[in-house]
Design an enzyme around this catalytic site. Structure first.
Site, PDB file in Angstrom:
ATOM      1  N   CYS A 108       0.853  -1.195   0.000  1.00 32.46           N
ATOM      2  CA  CYS A 108       0.000   0.000   0.000  1.00 32.46           C
ATOM      3  C   CYS A 108       0.889   1.245   0.000  1.00 32.46           C
ATOM      4  O   CYS A 108       2.047   1.172  -0.427  1.00 32.46           O
ATOM      5  CB  CYS A 108      -1.006  -0.019   1.152  1.00 32.46           C
ATOM      6  SG  CYS A 108      -0.286   0.053   2.806  1.00 32.46           S
ATOM      7  N   CYS A 162      -1.548   1.029   7.319  1.00 31.61           N
ATOM      8  CA  CYS A 162      -2.998   0.782   7.449  1.00 31.61           C
ATOM      9  C   CYS A 162      -3.420  -0.463   6.677  1.00 31.61           C
ATOM     10  O   CYS A 162      -3.576  -1.539   7.255  1.00 31.61           O
ATOM     11  CB  CYS A 162      -3.806   1.990   6.976  1.00 31.61           C
ATOM     12  SG  CYS A 162      -3.449   3.515   7.874  1.00 31.61           S
ATOM     13  N   ASP A 189      -8.422   4.197   0.607  1.00 31.47           N
ATOM     14  CA  ASP A 189      -7.440   4.615   1.605  1.00 31.47           C
ATOM     15  C   ASP A 189      -8.180   5.142   2.838  1.00 31.47           C
ATOM     16  O   ASP A 189      -8.852   6.176   2.764  1.00 31.47           O
ATOM     17  CB  ASP A 189      -6.573   5.718   0.985  1.00 31.47           C
ATOM     18  CG  ASP A 189      -5.470   6.183   1.915  1.00 31.47           C
ATOM     19  OD1 ASP A 189      -5.444   5.746   3.081  1.00 31.47           O
ATOM     20  OD2 ASP A 189      -4.642   6.992   1.469  1.00 31.47           O
TER      21      ASP A 189
END
Ligand code: 4NP
Length: 156
Positions: free
Chosen positions: A8, A13, A124
């Site tokens: 990512c 996250c 996101d």
């Protein structure tokens, strides 16, 4: 041994959640596959996952606290068999670094395991609240169930 990599932006996250989820499912299913995650932006290198990501995972018994963010490197093509991008920006960056067809063949969008060929993004959650983290977590959990099926040979 087969190795899976999730990628990512910040590696704090989405990809650490995917890594924690898949590792737990592999443990439960006793499937000997290694899993790791990394990112493309250096802002958080060396940091543990975002507290919101840790919290949604902890609620399901998954501890992400020992993970430390790191960057993607082309050497990851040598280490990993499956490389899953969380969104199109990561997909583009990874495929641009691919050195040959074999590298390219390892890369896919995470959500293509659920929606083949649609190249959809895992949104996101960084600028969002806990609700977004919960939604992303559930989506990643669903996708990891499919990855487990593929890795266990129950699906193609
Ligand atoms: P991730 O989320 O890519 O899912 O880890 C983000 C974390 C940090 C930033 C962006 C996205 N950032 O801009 O610092």
């Amino acid at each position: 041994m087969t190795k899976v990599l999730f990628v990512c932006t910040g590696n704090i996250c989405r990809s650490p959640m995917a890594e924690g989820i898949l590792r737990e499912k592999l443990r439960i299913s006793k499937i000997p596959v290694e899993v790791d995650s990394c990112g493309f932006e250096a802002f958080h290198v060396g940091d543990p996952p975002d507290s919101r990501a840790q919290e949604v995972a902890r609620k399901r018994g998954i501890d992400l606290s020992s993970h430390r963010a790191r960057l993607f490197t082309p050497l990851d093509f040598d280490e990993f068999d499956f490389i899953y991008a969380m969104d199109s920006s990561h997909f583009k960056k990874i495929t641009r670094l691919a050195r040959n067809e074999s590298d390219l063949a390892k890369v896919d969008f995470m959500l293509n395991v659920l929606y083949p060929g649609q190249n959809l993004d895992v949104l996101d959650p960084w600028y969002e609240g806990m609700k977004a983290f919960e939604q992303v977590y559930l989506q990643l959990d669903d996708a990891c169930n499919h990855i487990i099926e593929v890795l266990s040979g129950k699906s193609v």
